[in-house]
Design a protein around this motif. Structure first.
Motif, mmCIF file in Angstrom:
data_model
loop_
_atom_site.group_PDB
_atom_site.id
_atom_site.type_symbol
_atom_site.label_atom_id
_atom_site.label_comp_id
_atom_site.label_asym_id
_atom_site.label_seq_id
_atom_site.Cartn_x
_atom_site.Cartn_y
_atom_site.Cartn_z
ATOM 1 N N VAL A 121 -4.850 13.330 -3.311
ATOM 2 C CA VAL A 121 -4.158 12.290 -2.530
ATOM 3 C C VAL A 121 -4.789 10.903 -2.705
ATOM 4 C CG1 VAL A 121 -3.861 11.621 -0.250
ATOM 5 C CG2 VAL A 121 -3.481 13.912 -0.833
ATOM 6 N N GLN A 122 -4.141 10.007 -3.467
ATOM 7 C CA GLN A 122 -4.622 8.608 -3.666
ATOM 8 C C GLN A 122 -3.913 7.638 -2.768
ATOM 9 O OE1 GLN A 122 -5.800 7.097 -7.594
ATOM 10 N NE2 GLN A 122 -3.696 6.284 -7.624
ATOM 11 N N TRP A 123 -4.695 6.967 -1.940
ATOM 12 C CA TRP A 123 -4.617 5.684 -1.330
ATOM 13 C C TRP A 123 -4.618 4.457 -2.034
ATOM 14 C CZ3 TRP A 123 -8.228 1.715 -0.203
ATOM 15 C CH2 TRP A 123 -7.837 0.911 0.679
ATOM 16 N N TRP A 124 -3.732 3.447 -2.355
ATOM 17 C CA TRP A 124 -3.514 2.569 -3.113
ATOM 18 C C TRP A 124 -2.801 1.325 -2.538
ATOM 19 C CZ3 TRP A 124 0.599 -0.255 -5.377
ATOM 20 C CH2 TRP A 124 0.530 -0.799 -6.657
ATOM 21 N N TRP A 125 -3.988 0.234 -2.672
ATOM 22 C CA TRP A 125 -3.665 -1.156 -1.877
ATOM 23 C C TRP A 125 -3.973 -1.920 -2.878
ATOM 24 C CZ3 TRP A 125 -8.113 -3.709 1.408
ATOM 25 C CH2 TRP A 125 -7.657 -4.929 1.800
ATOM 26 N N ASN B 1 7.460 11.253 -4.474
ATOM 27 C CA ASN B 1 7.621 9.853 -4.197
ATOM 28 C C ASN B 1 6.611 9.798 -3.221
ATOM 29 O OD1 ASN B 1 10.137 9.582 -5.376
ATOM 30 N ND2 ASN B 1 11.020 10.344 -3.626
ATOM 31 N N GLU B 2 6.180 8.409 -2.884
ATOM 32 C CA GLU B 2 5.272 7.941 -2.114
ATOM 33 C C GLU B 2 5.340 8.515 -0.819
ATOM 34 O OE1 GLU B 2 7.217 5.785 -3.588
ATOM 35 O OE2 GLU B 2 5.783 4.689 -5.057
ATOM 36 N N LEU B 3 4.000 9.163 -0.144
ATOM 37 C CA LEU B 3 4.187 9.860 1.114
ATOM 38 C C LEU B 3 4.364 8.773 2.512
ATOM 39 C CD1 LEU B 3 1.323 12.679 0.439
ATOM 40 C CD2 LEU B 3 3.956 12.636 -0.225
ATOM 41 N N ILE B 4 3.695 7.830 2.031
ATOM 42 C CA ILE B 4 3.913 6.462 3.226
ATOM 43 C C ILE B 4 3.881 5.346 2.144
ATOM 44 C CG2 ILE B 4 1.420 6.090 3.528
ATOM 45 C CD1 ILE B 4 2.441 5.773 6.680
ATOM 46 N N TYR B 5 4.692 4.171 2.650
ATOM 47 C CA TYR B 5 4.641 2.959 2.025
ATOM 48 C C TYR B 5 4.622 1.678 2.937
ATOM 49 C CZ TYR B 5 6.380 -0.775 -1.123
ATOM 50 O OH TYR B 5 6.494 -2.091 -1.778
ATOM 51 N N PHE B 6 3.863 0.727 2.519
ATOM 52 C CA PHE B 6 3.746 -0.223 3.491
ATOM 53 C C PHE B 6 4.042 -1.549 2.568
ATOM 54 C CE2 PHE B 6 0.476 2.632 5.292
ATOM 55 C CZ PHE B 6 0.713 2.392 6.599
ATOM 56 N N THR C 242 -0.033 10.527 -12.828
ATOM 57 C CA THR C 242 1.119 10.005 -12.596
ATOM 58 C C THR C 242 1.341 10.468 -11.283
ATOM 59 O OG1 THR C 242 1.973 12.096 -13.510
ATOM 60 C CG2 THR C 242 2.295 10.000 -14.870
ATOM 61 N N MET C 243 2.237 10.248 -10.484
ATOM 62 C CA MET C 243 2.484 10.489 -9.137
ATOM 63 C C MET C 243 3.590 11.619 -8.997
ATOM 64 S SD MET C 243 3.443 7.064 -7.063
ATOM 65 C CE MET C 243 4.749 7.722 -6.187
ATOM 66 N N ILE C 244 3.223 12.765 -8.130
ATOM 67 C CA ILE C 244 4.033 13.880 -7.977
ATOM 68 C C ILE C 244 5.026 13.692 -6.793
ATOM 69 C CG2 ILE C 244 3.997 16.153 -7.587
ATOM 70 C CD1 ILE C 244 1.289 16.713 -8.766
ATOM 71 N N CYS D 216 0.734 -1.230 0.294
ATOM 72 C CA CYS D 216 0.223 -0.207 0.120
ATOM 73 C C CYS D 216 0.948 1.190 -0.172
ATOM 74 C CB CYS D 216 -0.975 -0.043 1.298
ATOM 75 S SG CYS D 216 -1.712 1.629 1.651
ATOM 76 N N ASN D 217 0.500 2.256 -0.626
ATOM 77 C CA ASN D 217 0.950 3.582 -0.658
ATOM 78 C C ASN D 217 0.167 4.602 -0.615
ATOM 79 O OD1 ASN D 217 1.358 5.430 -2.874
ATOM 80 N ND2 ASN D 217 2.056 3.374 -3.608
ATOM 81 N N VAL D 218 0.502 5.740 -0.256
ATOM 82 C CA VAL D 218 -0.443 7.103 -0.455
ATOM 83 C C VAL D 218 0.482 8.072 -1.179
ATOM 84 C CG1 VAL D 218 -1.616 9.156 0.809
ATOM 85 C CG2 VAL D 218 -1.707 6.854 1.708
ATOM 86 N N SER D 219 0.016 8.598 -2.127
ATOM 87 C CA SER D 219 0.717 9.653 -2.806
ATOM 88 C C SER D 219 -0.141 10.662 -3.553
ATOM 89 C CB SER D 219 1.451 8.883 -4.021
ATOM 90 O OG SER D 219 0.513 8.396 -4.935
ATOM 91 N N VAL D 220 0.543 11.822 -3.823
ATOM 92 C CA VAL D 220 -0.192 12.987 -4.595
ATOM 93 C C VAL D 220 0.029 12.393 -6.099
ATOM 94 C CG1 VAL D 220 -0.267 15.291 -5.211
ATOM 95 C CG2 VAL D 220 0.407 14.491 -2.942
HETATM 96 C C1 LIG Z 1 2.036 3.770 -5.271
HETATM 97 O O1 LIG Z 1 0.938 3.861 -5.611
HETATM 98 C C2 LIG Z 1 0.486 4.086 -7.049
HETATM 99 C C3 LIG Z 1 -0.607 4.480 -7.399
HETATM 100 O O2 LIG Z 1 -1.187 5.392 -6.580
HETATM 101 C C4 LIG Z 1 1.538 3.229 -7.840
HETATM 102 O O3 LIG Z 1 1.249 3.464 -9.221
HETATM 103 C C5 LIG Z 1 2.907 2.881 -7.378
HETATM 104 O O4 LIG Z 1 3.468 1.808 -7.911
HETATM 105 C C6 LIG Z 1 2.820 2.664 -6.019
HETATM 106 N N1 LIG Z 1 4.069 2.635 -5.581
HETATM 107 C C7 LIG Z 1 4.847 1.474 -4.842
HETATM 108 C C8 LIG Z 1 6.103 1.733 -4.472
HETATM 109 O O5 LIG Z 1 4.265 0.601 -4.849
#
Ligand SMILES: *[C@@H]1O[C@H](CO)[C@@H](O)[C@H](O)[C@H]1NC(C)=O
Ligand SMILES: *[C@@H]1O[C@H](CO)[C@@H](O)[C@H](O)[C@H]1NC(C)=O
Ligand SMILES: *[C@@H]1O[C@H](CO)[C@@H](O)[C@H](O)[C@H]1NC(C)=O
Ligand SMILES: [Cu+2]
Length: 187
Positions: free
Chosen positions: A166-170, A125-130, A121-123, A110-114
């Motif tokens: 701000v996108q949360w992505w799991w 790096n990830e703000l948090i990463y699990f 596309t992400m602006i 999981c991560n959260v990013s802008v």
């Molecule tokens: C973080 O999330 C984005 C989608 O919001 C994804 O494209 C990216 O690969 C993810 N980063 C990692 C390190 O998993």
């Protein structure tokens, strides 16, 4: 018996698993219907916690679904125009508490990013990463559902409502299910 099992399996599948509940994240509405079609939007409305693979699968049999216009890999296809009343205002360096509700686990990352919504596309790096998230082999760690992010200075890219989320992505590769929530904001 068999049909009961099938019904149960289907109910389990469509129960869905995760969403950001705070700050307010995007939900479905008429703007989404216009780009994603009726059936995909109805599915997401009845099951806000669902994964994007399910939406693509439903969409593939629908005449009003176009995978290019309904970009499920950006906020599950949820549209800014349905959520323009829920735009947060963040400042550089602001610590933003995030609350996630997880109904069922699937081991993943999981991560959260802008994310820049014009290009998906992400602006920065990830703000948090699990590296391990919602693991089925442990109790859910508290920080999977309750954590803070610190906003980077994205004021030059994110001054206009709708430009950034701000996108949360799991993402669970073990179950091939990807869950997302998007918080609209300006800086
Ligand atoms: C973080 O999330 C984005 C989608 O919001 C994804 O494209 C990216 O690969 C993810 N980063 C990692 C390190 O998993
Ligand atoms: C899907 O939408 C894109 C972008 O608007 C368009 O170029 C394409 O022709 C559409 N595909 C179909 C099958 O209508
Ligand atoms: C979440 O908490 C666990 C301990 O339960 C810790 O090992 C891990 O580094 C934390 N993850 C993040 C991203 O803070
Ligand atoms: Cu599942």
């Amino acid at each position: 018996m068999r049909s009961q099992l099938l019904t149960f399996a289907f109910a389990t599948l469509s129960a869905g698993h995760g969403i950001v509940t705070n700050p307010t994240s995007r939900s479905a509405g008429n703007a989404m219907k216009a780009v994603c079609g009726q059936q995909v939007t109805n599915n997401l409305q009845s099951n806000e916690y669902g994964d994007i693979q399910q939406l693509s699968q439903i969409g593939s049999s629908q005449p009003d679904f176009n995978a290019t216009t309904c970009e499920v890999s950006l906020c599950k296809g949820l549209q800014f125009d349905d959520n323009s009343a829920n735009v947060q205002t963040f400042t550089p360096g602001q610590v933003v508490p995030i609350t996630v509700d997880i109904q069922a686990k699937h081991t993943g990352t999981c991560n959260v990013s802008v994310v820049d919504t014009a290009t998906n596309t992400m602006i920065r790096n990830e703000l948090i990463y699990f590296p391990v998230y919602a693991s089925t082999s442990t109790e859910l760690p508290k920080n999977n559902t309750q954590f803070d992010i610190t906003m980077p200075d994205v004021s030059s890219q994110c001054g206009t409502a709708g430009a950034c989320v701000v996108q949360w992505w799991w993402d669970s590769r073990e179950s091939d299910q990807t869950y997302m929530s998007c918080v609209d904001f300006t800086m």
